[in-house]
Design an enzyme around this catalytic site. Structure first.
Site, mmCIF file in Angstrom:
data_model
loop_
_atom_site.group_PDB
_atom_site.id
_atom_site.type_symbol
_atom_site.label_atom_id
_atom_site.label_comp_id
_atom_site.label_asym_id
_atom_site.label_seq_id
_atom_site.Cartn_x
_atom_site.Cartn_y
_atom_site.Cartn_z
ATOM 1 N N VAL A 1 0.840 -1.202 0.000
ATOM 2 C CA VAL A 1 0.000 0.000 0.000
ATOM 3 C C VAL A 1 0.875 1.252 0.000
ATOM 4 C CG1 VAL A 1 -1.770 1.296 1.272
ATOM 5 C CG2 VAL A 1 -1.898 -1.203 1.155
ATOM 6 N N CYS A 2 1.981 1.216 0.730
ATOM 7 C CA CYS A 2 2.845 2.381 0.895
ATOM 8 C C CYS A 2 3.269 3.029 -0.427
ATOM 9 C CB CYS A 2 4.071 2.032 1.731
ATOM 10 S SG CYS A 2 3.660 1.426 3.386
ATOM 11 N N PRO A 3 3.755 2.262 -1.413
ATOM 12 C CA PRO A 3 4.181 2.935 -2.641
ATOM 13 C C PRO A 3 3.025 3.596 -3.389
ATOM 14 C CG PRO A 3 4.362 0.555 -2.884
ATOM 15 C CD PRO A 3 4.068 0.827 -1.454
ATOM 16 N N GLU B 1 0.480 5.128 -1.989
ATOM 17 C CA GLU B 1 0.243 6.401 -1.301
ATOM 18 C C GLU B 1 1.335 7.415 -1.620
ATOM 19 O OE1 GLU B 1 -1.868 5.567 2.863
ATOM 20 O OE2 GLU B 1 0.229 4.912 2.794
ATOM 21 N N LEU B 2 2.580 6.987 -1.552
ATOM 22 C CA LEU B 2 3.693 7.902 -1.785
ATOM 23 C C LEU B 2 3.726 8.386 -3.235
ATOM 24 C CD1 LEU B 2 6.448 6.210 0.388
ATOM 25 C CD2 LEU B 2 4.961 8.116 0.983
#
Length: 187
Positions: free
Chosen positions: A46-48, A50-51
């Site tokens: 999920v992190c990439p 969002e970033l």
């Protein structure tokens, strides 16, 4: 205790930004609007997304004079490696702060100590260094940069217009409210 309207606590860290390692402290967040965007870990799922979403909206934040700081408990070296190997993360121009000592994550009360990771925490900080928006999401729920941008615009508006507030779904240019006894029961 709520972090709303509290001043950010002191920290010193190293970040990766635009091909360089840079030192960052709480002083860098003062004097302008800032978004501190915590996420669990580099090289995850999920992190990439969002970033990358933040990277795609970064110019809009910059037009408002807002700096973005992403933070995870990874090191600045890991941030560089991720930036160099991921097309999504390669778009990032904002600072990617390493927090391997957990100082910043503890300061903002997002540390999941048992895992050594940060929750998905979003903090909007005014020019005085005070936290105006706090949002914490569960690990599996990604955030939306456009919604964050809308909230930042509302925070900036309210900061610059004492005595006015932004109602639900407020967008730049929409009517605001001036709370008074005359409005009681009329909304």
């Amino acid at each position: 205790m709520s972090l709303i309207n509290t001043e950010i606590k002191p920290f010193q860290a190293t970040a990766y930004q635009n091909g360089q390692f840079i030192d960052i402290s709480e002083a860098d967040l003062k004097g302008k609007w800032s978004v501190v965007f915590f996420y669990p870990a580099d090289f995850t799922f999920v992190c990439p997304t969002e970033l990358e979403d933040l990277a795609d909206q970064y110019a809009e934040f910059q037009k408002l004079g807002v700096d973005i700081y992403s933070v995870s408990t990874d090191t600045h070296f890991t941030h560089k490696a991720w930036h160099d190997t991921s097309d999504a993360i390669g778009k990032i121009q904002y600072a990617m702060i390493g927090d391997p000592t957990w100082t910043i994550s503890k300061n903002f009360e997002v540390l999941i100590e048992a895992e050594g990771l940060a929750d998905r925490g979003t903090f909007v900080i005014d020019p005085e260094g005070k936290i105006q928006i706090v949002e914490i999401n569960a690990g599996g729920i990604g955030r939306d940069a456009q919604e964050l941008l809308r909230k930042v615009k509302a925070a900036v508006y309210v900061y610059n217009h004492p005595g006015e507030v932004c109602p639900a779904k407020w967008k730049e240019g929409d009517a605001t409210l001036a709370p008074s006894i005359d409005l009681v029961g009329k909304i």
